[in-house]
Design an enzyme around this catalytic site. Structure first.
Site, PDB file in Angstrom:
ATOM      1  N   GLN A 128      89.152  18.800 -93.405  1.00 20.45           N
ATOM      2  CA  GLN A 128      87.976  18.557 -92.270  1.00 20.45           C
ATOM      3  C   GLN A 128      88.373  19.089 -91.129  1.00 20.45           C
ATOM      4  O   GLN A 128      87.498  19.566 -90.133  1.00 20.45           O
ATOM      5  CB  GLN A 128      87.566  17.549 -92.210  1.00 20.45           C
ATOM      6  CG  GLN A 128      88.291  16.332 -91.469  1.00 20.45           C
ATOM      7  CD  GLN A 128      87.911  14.961 -91.582  1.00 20.45           C
ATOM      8  OE1 GLN A 128      87.906  14.357 -92.633  1.00 20.45           O
ATOM      9  NE2 GLN A 128      87.257  14.356 -90.280  1.00 20.45           N
ATOM     10  N   CYS A 134      83.905  13.775 -92.341  1.00 18.89           N
ATOM     11  CA  CYS A 134      84.443  13.476 -93.516  1.00 18.89           C
ATOM     12  C   CYS A 134      83.105  12.794 -94.347  1.00 18.89           C
ATOM     13  O   CYS A 134      83.087  12.935 -95.518  1.00 18.89           O
ATOM     14  CB  CYS A 134      85.271  12.201 -93.026  1.00 18.89           C
ATOM     15  SG  CYS A 134      84.387  10.956 -92.367  1.00 18.89           S
ATOM     16  N   HIS A 265      86.069   5.932 -92.041  1.00 16.06           N
ATOM     17  CA  HIS A 265      86.282   7.219 -92.534  1.00 16.06           C
ATOM     18  C   HIS A 265      85.561   7.192 -94.064  1.00 16.06           C
ATOM     19  O   HIS A 265      85.559   6.160 -94.913  1.00 16.06           O
ATOM     20  CB  HIS A 265      87.761   7.475 -92.880  1.00 16.06           C
ATOM     21  CG  HIS A 265      88.101   8.700 -93.397  1.00 16.06           C
ATOM     22  ND1 HIS A 265      87.784   9.911 -92.761  1.00 16.06           N
ATOM     23  CD2 HIS A 265      88.968   8.977 -94.474  1.00 16.06           C
ATOM     24  CE1 HIS A 265      88.394  10.770 -93.439  1.00 16.06           C
ATOM     25  NE2 HIS A 265      89.188  10.440 -94.415  1.00 16.06           N
ATOM     26  N   ASN A 286      90.859  12.833-100.428  1.00 13.69           N
ATOM     27  CA  ASN A 286      90.522  12.939 -99.048  1.00 13.69           C
ATOM     28  C   ASN A 286      90.187  14.043 -98.520  1.00 13.69           C
ATOM     29  O   ASN A 286      90.219  15.155 -99.417  1.00 13.69           O
ATOM     30  CB  ASN A 286      91.696  12.104 -98.184  1.00 13.69           C
ATOM     31  CG  ASN A 286      91.670  11.742 -97.105  1.00 13.69           C
ATOM     32  OD1 ASN A 286      90.558  11.650 -96.342  1.00 13.69           O
ATOM     33  ND2 ASN A 286      92.801  11.317 -96.080  1.00 13.69           N
TER      34      ASN A 286
END
Length: 320
Positions: A128, A134, A265, A286
């Protein structure tokens, strides 16, 4: 006494040399450049402080006192404050008026382990960058998974479309349910037709380029058993976590002594399992690139009182 002083001076010099070698390697592998010499010196100081944190924690890991280890990630020259600013995201805890909960049957049985990465329903890890996007990767990841499972199609979807046309900024992450509402109304283009640039530009949405539309989405009842049933039967699930202590995570099952359940997150739950030592974990995708964590993934302890808020707010989308 003088010999001890000399030895101490040599030890300091060795440590300094080791830090410098790590620093040079870090700059090379991460392609880091700094605006001026004073900034470079400041960053080296931050980097050294993070090295000491890594060393101290990993000493405990090698003693069997920790279940995860740290390493030099792309954030190794960031302060904690800078990293926490990247995590400037929090889902609204009040459900939207049109938000419905999905609850699985109590007697529903699922497999003891699941890995949608191995099954091909998870697309490659992305980065990102410094954009607080995110949330866009998390909801798109859930939709990409459904597109593979339902339509047998592996096509990366456009996060940039969500940043530019829905959220209209790269700061202060958006609420995932509202992003899903936007997707339901407008559909999504492929990343190839609207590529990610890690910053807000201007909306270039083209309805003729839309390649995926969804019928709807639901929020899961907030507990880990529901998450297991969802991942075990439906596919990858959009979840939020508290990632304040993940700046330097490099591997193992993340199980910090204290991890708040308020989420800052968004990630993608893509599986679950049990380690050789018997520790249950969630497998989370992630958005920090493949050099972070376990090839871009995190294993978070499972069935541990909602550690890091993984089951606090969860969404799945359906295409039909």
């Amino acid at each position: 006494m003088q010999l001890l002083i000399i030895f101490a001076a040599i030890l300091v010099a060795v440590n300094a040399t080791t830090d410098e070698e790590h620093w040079l390697e870090f700059q090379r592998t991460e392609n880091k450049a700094y605006s001026d010499p004073s900034e470079k010196v400041r960053r080296f100081g931050v980097f050294q402080n993070n090295l000491r944190i890594i060393e101290k924690h990993n000493a405990r890991y090698h003693q069997g006192l920790e279940s995860y280890f740290l390493g030099v990630t792309s954030f190794a020259d960031w302060t904690d404050e800078e990293y926490l600013d990247l995590l400037n995201f929090q889902d609204d805890e009040i459900p939207a008026l049109n938000e419905s909960f999905h609850v699985f049957a109590e007697d529903l049985k699922v497999a003891d382990s699941k890995d949608w990465v191995v099954e091909g329903a998870v697309l490659p890890v992305q980065n990102q960058g410094k954009c607080q996007s995110c949330w866009a990767f998390s909801v798109n990841g859930a939709l990409e998974g459904q597109n593979v499972i339902v339509n047998k199609v592996r096509i990366p979807l456009s996060e940039q479309q969500l940043v530019d046309c829905f959220h209209k900024t790269c700061s202060k992450g958006s609420q995932r349910n509202k992003a899903l509402d936007y997707i339901k109304s407008n559909g999504l283009q492929a990343d190839s037709s609207y590529p990610y640039v890690a910053k807000y530009t201007h909306c270039q949405y083209d309805s003729k380029e839309v390649i995926l539309r969804m019928k709807g989405y639901k929020r899961l009842s907030p507990n880990e058993e529901e998450l297991k049933k969802a991942v075990g039967t439906l596919g990858p699930i959009s979840v939020g976590i508290n990632a304040r202590d993940l700046k330097l995570y490099q591997g193992g099952i993340f199980n910090p002594a204290n991890c708040p359940t308020n989420t800052n997150h968004a990630v993608l739950a893509v599986g679950y399992g049990t380690s050789a030592s018997g520790m249950k974990y969630w497998l989370l995708k992630n958005t920090y690139g493949v050099k972070w964590g376990e090839d871009g993934y995190l294993r978070l302890i499972r069935d541990a009182d909602n550690k890091c808020g993984v089951a606090t707010r969860m969404y799945y989308a359906f295409l039909k």
